[in-house]
Enzyme design. Structure first.
Site, PDB file in Angstrom:
ATOM      1  N   SER A 134      52.808  89.544  43.232  1.00 26.66           N
ATOM      2  CA  SER A 134      51.795  89.853  42.229  1.00 26.66           C
ATOM      3  C   SER A 134      52.534  90.124  40.918  1.00 26.66           C
ATOM      4  CB  SER A 134      50.965  91.062  42.674  1.00 26.66           C
ATOM      5  OG  SER A 134      50.003  91.410  41.716  1.00 26.66           O
ATOM      6  N   TYR A 148      45.647  85.423  33.860  1.00 29.51           N
ATOM      7  CA  TYR A 148      46.720  85.836  34.773  1.00 29.51           C
ATOM      8  C   TYR A 148      46.367  87.156  35.444  1.00 29.51           C
ATOM      9  CZ  TYR A 148      51.539  87.032  36.176  1.00 29.51           C
ATOM     10  OH  TYR A 148      52.670  87.371  36.881  1.00 29.51           O
ATOM     11  N   LYS A 152      45.889  88.013  39.358  1.00 31.04           N
ATOM     12  CA  LYS A 152      46.757  88.972  40.040  1.00 31.04           C
ATOM     13  C   LYS A 152      45.978  90.178  40.570  1.00 31.04           C
ATOM     14  CE  LYS A 152      50.667  86.761  39.618  1.00 31.04           C
ATOM     15  NZ  LYS A 152      51.302  86.149  40.814  1.00 31.04           N
TER      16      LYS A 152
END
Length: 276
Positions: A134, A148, A152
């Site tokens: 992650s 992003y 994550k």
């Protein structure tokens, strides 16, 4: 018996450092990349200890084929590392939906596809370890990296649920949360777009910071590889592991701030319960 690892995104960055670290430790690796030509040096240096495979983690067919190749080639598979991923910097307003989808497809659905591909094998064995790479961006939403962060944060929730499901079956899950590491993630692998002038103080500042930060990150990829190898040997590994002093400090500040805010609004939160 020597462990067999399958590592996605082995061509560069943290994935490359980990691949080399695992091989140096004497284990065997199926190293993957979209272009396996980028892995030729690994084959030359480590010989039969490494097998390379073309893998686009957004392809369910290729995900299953990579797992099958590891088992067929080495007779077993012990560790999966979902490392492949990328993240551009741009304002939400100026990020096209196709780019949102592309980043989430790779960073989240790629993890889900690879995990699902390996689960039947790990479940039947009653053993196996899945590392989900992650980011500190999986705990804190960084300015300019909304696609992003969305992916994550998704990896974090998916993996926490997964760990509770497969833990009783003997399968381990560890979420790795790196901070800044001296790889090309913040350089050639990242597209930086400050956006329109209204975002100069936020996204623009992030872009300038990233440009000045590249090459000065505190994280050493080789040391991260050593830590991951150490965790892979643990009987009771952590569910989450922050990598880097910057990641730890950022996560600590964020957690304390969230707790303070939750407590501030506790009365309002609890007011939604039925009176009885």
């Amino acid at each position: 018996m020597l462990q067999v690892w399958l590592i996605t995104g082995s061509s560069r960055g943290l994935g490359r450092a980990l691949t080399e670290g695992v091989l140096e430790a004497g284990y065997r690796v199926v190293a993957t990349a979209r272009d396996p030509e980028q892995l030729r040096e690994l084959k030359t240096k480590y010989g039969d200890s490494v097998r390379t495979a073309a893998l686009d983690v957004t392809s369910e067919t290729q995900a299953k084929a990579a797992v099958e190749a590891a088992i067929a080639g080495f007779g077993q598979l012990d560790v999966l590392v979902n490392n492949a991923g990328y993240g551009n910097v741009a304002p939400v307003e100026d990020t096209p939906m196709e780019e949102f989808r592309a980043q989430i497809e790779t960073n989240l659905f790629g993890v889900i596809l690879m995990t699902k591909a390996v689960l039947p094998y790990f479940r039947e064995r009653g053993a196996g370890h899945i590392f989900q790479v992650s980011s500190i961006g999986g705990r804190i939403g960084p300015v300019g990296r909304a696609p992003y962060a969305a992916a994550k944060f998704g990896v974090e929730g998916f993996s926490e649920s997964l760990a509770r499901e497969v833990g009783p079956l003997g399968v381990k899950v560890t979420i790795l949360e790196p901070g800044g590491f001296r790889t090309d993630f913040a350089g050639a692998s990242t597209e930086l777009r400050p956006g329109r002038p209204e975002y100069d103080a936020t996204v623009g500042a992030s872009v300038r910071f990233q440009q000045g930060y590249n090459g000065k990150q505190p994280g050493d990829p080789a040391k991260a590889a050593e830590v991951i190898l150490q965790v892979a040997g643990m009987e009771d590994p952590p569910l989450r592991l922050l990598l880097g002093s910057d990641a730890f400090q950022g996560a600590e500040r964020s957690a304390l701030a969230k707790l303070e805010e939750d407590r501030r609004w506790k009365q309002l939160s609890e007011s939604t319960d039925f009176a009885d």
